[in-house]
Every structure is written in structure tokens, then in C-alpha cells.
Design an enzyme around this catalytic site. Structure first.
Site, PDB file in Angstrom:
ATOM      1  N   SER A  14       0.835  -1.204   0.000  1.00 64.11           N
ATOM      2  CA  SER A  14       0.000   0.000   0.000  1.00 64.11           C
ATOM      3  C   SER A  14       0.867   1.250   0.000  1.00 64.11           C
ATOM      4  CB  SER A  14      -0.913   0.006   1.237  1.00 64.11           C
ATOM      5  OG  SER A  14      -0.136   0.221   2.413  1.00 64.11           O
TER       6      SER A  14
ATOM      7  N   SER B 232       0.918   3.689   2.435  1.00 62.04           N
ATOM      8  CA  SER B 232       0.953   4.352   3.738  1.00 62.04           C
ATOM      9  C   SER B 232       2.333   4.874   4.111  1.00 62.04           C
ATOM     10  CB  SER B 232       0.467   3.394   4.830  1.00 62.04           C
ATOM     11  OG  SER B 232       1.411   2.363   5.076  1.00 62.04           O
TER      12      SER B 232
ATOM     13  N   LYS C 289       5.983   0.579   9.364  1.00 63.32           N
ATOM     14  CA  LYS C 289       5.814   1.991   9.716  1.00 63.32           C
ATOM     15  C   LYS C 289       7.153   2.540  10.206  1.00 63.32           C
ATOM     16  CE  LYS C 289       1.293   1.671   9.154  1.00 63.32           C
ATOM     17  NZ  LYS C 289       0.632   2.283   7.985  1.00 63.32           N
TER      18      LYS C 289
ATOM     19  N   SER D 288      -2.661   6.665   6.652  1.00 62.13           N
ATOM     20  CA  SER D 288      -1.946   5.601   7.349  1.00 62.13           C
ATOM     21  C   SER D 288      -2.694   5.187   8.606  1.00 62.13           C
ATOM     22  CB  SER D 288      -0.534   6.076   7.725  1.00 62.13           C
ATOM     23  OG  SER D 288       0.109   5.148   8.560  1.00 62.13           O
TER      24      SER D 288
END
Length: 279
Positions: A69, A71, A126, A227
Site C-alpha cells: 500500500s 501508507s 511503519k 496511514s
């Protein structure tokens, strides 16, 4: 518990390893010299060294992951294939993920892969924003403020003025800002039409400040308004850490015209300029 592939890999390695040991120590001595190895023994003996190498490399050294994705844009794009350094934060067994040896801890600015706390069967990626003891706040101007452990002052994360980026999301041109956490500088993206959604913060409705507990980390995506991160589902515990993302080894594009005969999963191009170290 590790994902299904890790369990299957460890199981096959164990079974072929048992056959390999029995063949070397017991069966070969008992078998007549003229009699060949049964096919299943021959295959197990051949496969075991390869499976052992893959298991050790994937469990303790490096593991490949695909970015699914956006994010983490602009740092990572959908279609990037990355290498995750498994030993940076300690060695864990490949099946139950129990800590075998502690080597290091995540630092602010590290890009980490971890087991998604609400559903550990899913891997997330992340950036570490807050470490144990930090107080992290996120204001209405979408700026971070970190009160460091054992310090009684607020250190605003160094950030630059907003500028237009080359990234479009849902028809909106995203804005780009340079951000610095400690000595590490990276870029983030912001959606100028989306306000901070503090009312849906997990467990902190309407509150934009978090105190990071011992053994946990506060993480956020670089694409801040697109996100799902610690703001919405909480902290990442030590036990969920998989490793540190260190490099992009290949990057594929999947954009194609609507009338293309190629399936959606087939790459339409390679982004060679993205191969390299992750900042």
C-alpha cells in the site's frame, strides 16, 4: 505465532533433518552396498541443506517483504520489494517468535516491520516515532512534538515548509515536508484537504498526546493522512517486532491501461531508480 510459511518451512526442515541424520548415522550402515537409497531418503538428504540455509537466512538474517500500500509514501511505494534485517533487534525462534538473544532496540526514525497488534498474522511497516518513555503529541498543523525520556522540555521535530509533491491520492495533490527525528531526516506527505481525525484515535478520542510505555513503540506512516498507525490502534510491543527495513532490492510498477490484456498482478515496468538504502 509466526505466519503459516514460517511454520511450514520449519517443519519441512525438521523432518528432512531427521531423515538426513538417520541416513548418515543408522540407515546407510545397515543398507547393503548394492542397494540404492529409497527415493524419499534421497530427496530428503538432498533438500535438507537447502532448507536449513533458507530457514537460517530468513529467520535470523534477512527476509524479503513486498510493500502492498501507499501508507509509507514517499519513502516506500506499493510495488517496492524490501529486505528486512532480522537480527537488528534480537534473534527470535522462527515458529513461536520467543526472544533468544537481545541485540538492540529500535531508534526514532527506524522503518520497522512488525506483527499488527490487533491481528498478529498480518505484517505492517511503519516508522518509529516514539520510544519507551517518550511523550508524543501531534498538533492541528500536523506537526510532531516529542518530549524525550528524562527531559522536561518539548522538542519539536525539525520540519521544513510544505511544498507540492508529485504524488496524487484520491485526486488530491499531496504536499511534502522534510522531517527530522534525531539525526535521521526523511520526507512525509500530507493531504491538504484532510483534517486531523483525533476523534477516532484508539482509546484517546479527542486527545492527540501519547505516553509510550516500557517495552512498546509509537509508530506512524510517512503518508500521514493515509496511514492506519499507532494513533488509531495503539503501541507496538517488543514481541511484535520482526526487523528493520534496510533496503529496496527491486521495485515494480503495476500501472497499465484499462484495455491491457495483462493480469493486474503482472508488473508493467521496473523502477530501477528506487533500488537502494531506505532512509
Amino acid at each position: 505465532m509466526a505466519n503459516t510459511f514460517s511454520i511450514i518451512l520449519a517443519t519441512i526442515t525438521l523432518l528432512t533433518g531427521i531423515v538426513w541424520v538417520l541416513e548418515k548415522i543408522v540407515w546407510r550402515k545397515k543398507r547393503l552396498k548394492a542397494k540404492p537409497q529409497p527415493w524419499w531418503i534421497e530427496n530428503s538428504v538432498s533438500v535438507f541443506p537447502v532448507m536449513l540455509f533458507v530457514l537460517v537466512f530468513r529467520s535470523f538474517l534477512y527476509e524479503p517483504f513486498q510493500i502492498p500500500s501507499g501508507s509509507m509514501m514517499p519513502t516506500l511505494l506499493a510495488g517496492d520489494f524490501i529486505l528486512v534485517e532480522k537480527y537488528t533487534y534480537g534473534l527470535k525462534d522462527p515458529v513461536w517468535r520467543n526472544q533468544l538473544l537481545e541485540i538492540g532496540k529500535p531508534e526514532r526514525g527506524d522503518v520497522v516491520v512488525f506483527k499488527y497488534p490487533p491481528k498478529p498474522s498480518i505484517d505492517y511497516i511503519k516508522r518509529v516515532i516514539g520510544i519507551p518513555g517518550d511523550t508524543v503529541s501531534y498538533n492541528a498543523r500536523k506537526e510532531l512534538c516529542i518530549k524525550k525520556k528524562n527531559h522536561h522540555f518539548c522538542s519539536v521535530v525539525e520540519s521544513s515548509a510544505l511544498k507540492e509533491s508529485d504524488f496524487l491520492q484520491e485526486g488530491v495533490l499531496l504536499l511534502q515536508r522534510d522531517e527530522k527525528l534525531g539525526e535521521m531526516k526523511h520526507q512525509i506527505l500530507l493531504n491538504p484537504l484532510r483534517r486531523d481525525r483525533s476523534e477516532v484515535y484508539q482509546g484517546y478520542s479527542g486527545v492527540n498526546e501519547w505516553i509510550v510505555p516500557k517495552g512498546h513503540y509509537f509508530v506512524m506512516g510517512d503518508n500521514r493522512d493515509n496511514s492506519a498507525d499507532s494513533r488509531y490502534w495503539g503501541f507496538v510491543p517488543d514481541a511484535n517486532l520482526v526487523g528493520k527495513a534496510v533496503s529496496i532490492w527491486i521495485s515494480f510498477e503495476f500501472d497499465r491501461k484499462s484495455d491491457s490484456i495483462l493480469p493486474s498482478w503482472f508488473p508493467s515496468g521496473v523502477r530501477f531508480n528506487r533500488i537502494g538504502i531506505i532512509n
